[in-house]
Design an enzyme around this catalytic site. Structure first.
Site, PDB file in Angstrom:
ATOM      1  N   ASP A   1       0.843  -1.206   0.000  1.00 26.56           N
ATOM      2  CA  ASP A   1       0.000   0.000   0.000  1.00 26.56           C
ATOM      3  C   ASP A   1       0.877   1.254   0.000  1.00 26.56           C
ATOM      4  O   ASP A   1       0.656   2.189  -0.775  1.00 26.56           O
ATOM      5  CB  ASP A   1      -0.893   0.045   1.254  1.00 26.56           C
ATOM      6  CG  ASP A   1      -1.988  -1.002   1.274  1.00 26.56           C
ATOM      7  OD1 ASP A   1      -3.096  -0.699   0.817  1.00 26.56           O
ATOM      8  OD2 ASP A   1      -1.725  -2.120   1.741  1.00 26.56           O
TER       9      ASP A   1
ATOM     10  N   THR B   1      -7.428  -4.143   0.595  1.00 22.88           N
ATOM     11  CA  THR B   1      -6.214  -4.559   1.296  1.00 22.88           C
ATOM     12  C   THR B   1      -6.451  -5.804   2.153  1.00 22.88           C
ATOM     13  O   THR B   1      -5.598  -6.694   2.217  1.00 22.88           O
ATOM     14  CB  THR B   1      -5.674  -3.415   2.182  1.00 22.88           C
ATOM     15  OG1 THR B   1      -5.347  -2.293   1.360  1.00 22.88           O
ATOM     16  CG2 THR B   1      -4.427  -3.838   2.941  1.00 22.88           C
TER      17      THR B   1
END
Length: 281
Positions: free
Chosen positions: A69, A155
């Protein structure tokens, strides 16, 4: 690559979309390669003390963040900021409070235009030339342009290995109104992008080779080597004519897989959908 040359005052739609598409592709490659190394370095943003989680603790994180990320957002945001001075670029991840928020990857000069295949082959050329050329060439006041980046949508699914739910998202707005968007699917070798004033979506497929970098980087990740643009194998279009054969009586609702609560369910049930698809973050 052709470097973008822009003034501080104006940016063109072609440059914005081309750079965003290129960076989404590179970020997608990075995201997939990090996953293959198994070194996700998961933290939980919902906790006050953010230390790396392992095993079941990582899978139980309420609001997980991985090193992919952080690196993907750094790549996209820093590259857009250096390419388009004056444009506001907003990333989802809070870099100041993120574990591993030091500089992981260098900014690059993204491709300034779409690959030649887009202008050489039909039917995609139809929607990028002729009457639509003026749409691509229109310029905007840079200070009124904002670009929104979600480096990994999904995620939690990423950490759980549900890779078909993972996407990288970039949205472009002018005066607060959306004008274009890019979706990269890292594990499907596909990128979708479109512009509000051009009546089609471009579906790009690319060739992906099994990365050897995961083996090479068993001890330390080199993010600058993990972002590679891959060769396009095909381009498909979804135009307004594509919808003519669809059953318009069907009502399909798409909602989050990981952020689904009772209020969401009640609202969706009230819509009486024919089908509900839970996908992504």
């Amino acid at each position: 690559f052709t470097e973008v040359s822009v003034s501080m005052a104006n940016v063109s739609l072609l440059h914005l979309v081309s750079a965003s598409r290129d960076l989404a592709n590179r970020a997608g490659s990075l995201i997939r390669n990090v996953f293959e190394t198994g070194k996700l370095h998961i933290i939980d943003k919902a906790t006050t003390v953010q230390t790396e989680l392992i095993g079941k603790n990582a899978l139980n994180a309420k609001d997980p963040q991985t090193i992919a990320d952080v690196a993907a957002q750094q790549l996209i945001v820093s590259s857009l900021q250096s390419t388009f001075p004056g444009v506001a670029v907003i990333g989802e991840e809070e870099m100041d409070s993120s574990a591993g928020s030091s500089r992981l990857i260098s900014a690059i000069h993204p491709c300034a235009t779409l690959p030649e295949i887009y202008f050489r082959d039909s039917p995609q050329r139809t929607y990028l030339t002729g009457q639509y050329r003026s749409v691509l060439e229109q310029t905007f006041d840079a200070e009124r342009v904002s670009i929104w980046v979600d480096p990994i949508d999904g995620t939690k699914e990423y950490t759980e290995g549900i890779t078909d739910a993972v996407t990288c998202l970039i949205g472009i707005a002018y005066n607060g109104t959306p004008i274009a968007g890019v979706i990269n699917r890292p594990f499907s070798d596909q990128t979708v992008f479109g512009m509000v004033d051009i009546p089609c979506l471009f579906f790009e497929k690319r060739r992906s080779s099994k990365s050897e970098l995961a083996k090479e980087m068993a001890h330390e990740l080199d993010f600058d080597r993990l972002q590679n643009a891959e060769q396009i194998t095909s381009i498909d279009l979804m135009t307004k004519e594509s919808f003519s054969t669809r059953d318009t009586r069907r009502r399909i609702v798409c909602c989050s897989r990981s952020h689904f609560d009772e209020r969401s369910k009640q609202y969706i049930d009230a819509c009486k959908p024919s089908q509900m698809i839970r996908q992504g973050g």
